[in-house]
Design a protein around this motif. Structure first.
Motif, mmCIF file in Angstrom:
data_model
loop_
_atom_site.group_PDB
_atom_site.id
_atom_site.type_symbol
_atom_site.label_atom_id
_atom_site.label_comp_id
_atom_site.label_asym_id
_atom_site.label_seq_id
_atom_site.Cartn_x
_atom_site.Cartn_y
_atom_site.Cartn_z
ATOM 1 N N MET A 1 2.309 7.474 -10.134
ATOM 2 C CA MET A 1 3.175 7.918 -9.037
ATOM 3 C C MET A 1 4.616 8.000 -9.517
ATOM 4 N N SER A 2 5.077 9.197 -9.822
ATOM 5 C CA SER A 2 6.458 9.348 -10.263
ATOM 6 C C SER A 2 7.443 8.980 -9.164
ATOM 7 N N ALA A 3 6.998 9.005 -7.909
ATOM 8 C CA ALA A 3 7.885 8.672 -6.794
ATOM 9 C C ALA A 3 8.436 7.258 -6.912
ATOM 10 N N LEU A 4 7.716 6.370 -7.570
ATOM 11 C CA LEU A 4 8.143 4.979 -7.682
ATOM 12 C C LEU A 4 9.126 4.744 -8.815
ATOM 13 N N SER A 5 9.274 5.704 -9.691
ATOM 14 C CA SER A 5 10.053 5.476 -10.911
ATOM 15 C C SER A 5 11.540 5.274 -10.650
ATOM 16 N N SER A 6 12.017 5.696 -9.482
ATOM 17 C CA SER A 6 13.449 5.574 -9.189
ATOM 18 C C SER A 6 13.813 4.250 -8.526
ATOM 19 N N LEU A 7 12.831 3.428 -8.221
ATOM 20 C CA LEU A 7 13.102 2.199 -7.483
ATOM 21 C C LEU A 7 13.798 1.153 -8.348
ATOM 22 N N SER A 8 14.601 0.330 -7.694
ATOM 23 C CA SER A 8 15.154 -0.861 -8.337
ATOM 24 C C SER A 8 14.116 -1.965 -8.218
ATOM 25 N N TRP A 9 13.607 -2.418 -9.344
ATOM 26 C CA TRP A 9 12.538 -3.409 -9.291
ATOM 27 C C TRP A 9 13.072 -4.806 -9.017
ATOM 28 N N GLU A 10 14.329 -5.033 -9.305
ATOM 29 C CA GLU A 10 14.937 -6.301 -8.904
ATOM 30 C C GLU A 10 15.029 -6.379 -7.382
ATOM 31 N N ASP A 11 15.448 -5.280 -6.754
ATOM 32 C CA ASP A 11 15.507 -5.223 -5.293
ATOM 33 C C ASP A 11 14.116 -5.373 -4.687
ATOM 34 N N THR A 12 13.146 -4.706 -5.288
ATOM 35 C CA THR A 12 11.777 -4.783 -4.781
ATOM 36 C C THR A 12 11.243 -6.203 -4.890
#
Length: 213
Positions: A1-12
């Protein structure tokens, strides 16, 4: 899922940790028996992270104020969620509880917070994320289809059937989201969540917030 690639994983990860804290507090309060404190957390009144669906639509006061013997009934429903081994029965349990203003969105979120190893969340965020997958990362098409779930009278028989159906589909899609999130978080040297459905919930919340504010 390329849609997830922009997320901040620290925030998540922060979103996930907040939900873990709520999960643990709900179990602690549930062990003490029916109470205002437990009910208010379960419906997101004392802490929005207890139930985003209820908090965002201001349903907590309606649930608590419109149902007789509400603390006992919420405690009993949560107990059924807590011991559940067949997660696809969540919609039936919610319906059988007969609590006004507590439909599948709010109820499934409560089920996941009580039993995150078994149950998943079927709310606006997770359904939209599922639709993003379905439409191959086309956010506009996901937004359009989401209206089917948001615009219906949630108390109607048709709405129940629609939400019960989508609830069943989210098992596969949220598992996929969780696994992809593990991979992407590890690439960013962020420790992913251990409870797959709460991890998927955090990812769906982050993705929805990124595109809807």
């Amino acid at each position: 899922m390329s849609a997830l690639s922009s997320l901040s994983w620290e925030d998540t990860r922060e979103r996930y940790d907040e939900r873990i804290d709520v999960h643990e507090e709900l179990l602690r309060l549930h062990d003490q028996g029916p109470s205002d404190d437990f009910s208010q957390l379960l419906v997101g009144l004392s802490n929005p992270a207890g139930n985003y669906s209820a908090a965002e639509h201001h349903l907590g006061p309606k649930i608590l104020g419109s149902n007789s013997n509400v603390n006992r009934r919420l405690h009993d429903l949560a107990g059924k969620f807590r011991t559940l081994t067949q997660p696809r029965t969540v919609p039936q349990l919610i319906r059988a509880a007969g609590l006004s203003y507590l439909a599948i969105g709010v109820g499934s979120e409560a089920s996941c917070l009580m039993n995150p190893r078994i149950c998943w969340v079927a709310n606006t965020r997770s359904i939209w994320t599922h639709l993003v997958i379905k439409h191959a990362d086309n956010f506009a098409e996901a937004d359009e289809e989401l209206r089917l779930y948001r615009d219906n009278d949630t108390s109607s028989e048709m709405a129940y059937r629609i939400w019960a159906h989508i609830h069943g589909l989210l098992d596969t899609s949220m598992t996929r989201v969780s696994k992809e999130g593990v991979r992407l978080a590890q690439e960013e040297r962020v420790e992913p969540g251990q409870l797959a459905f709460l991890w998927a919930d955090a990812i769906a919340s982050a993705l929805y917030a990124e595109h809807h504010g």
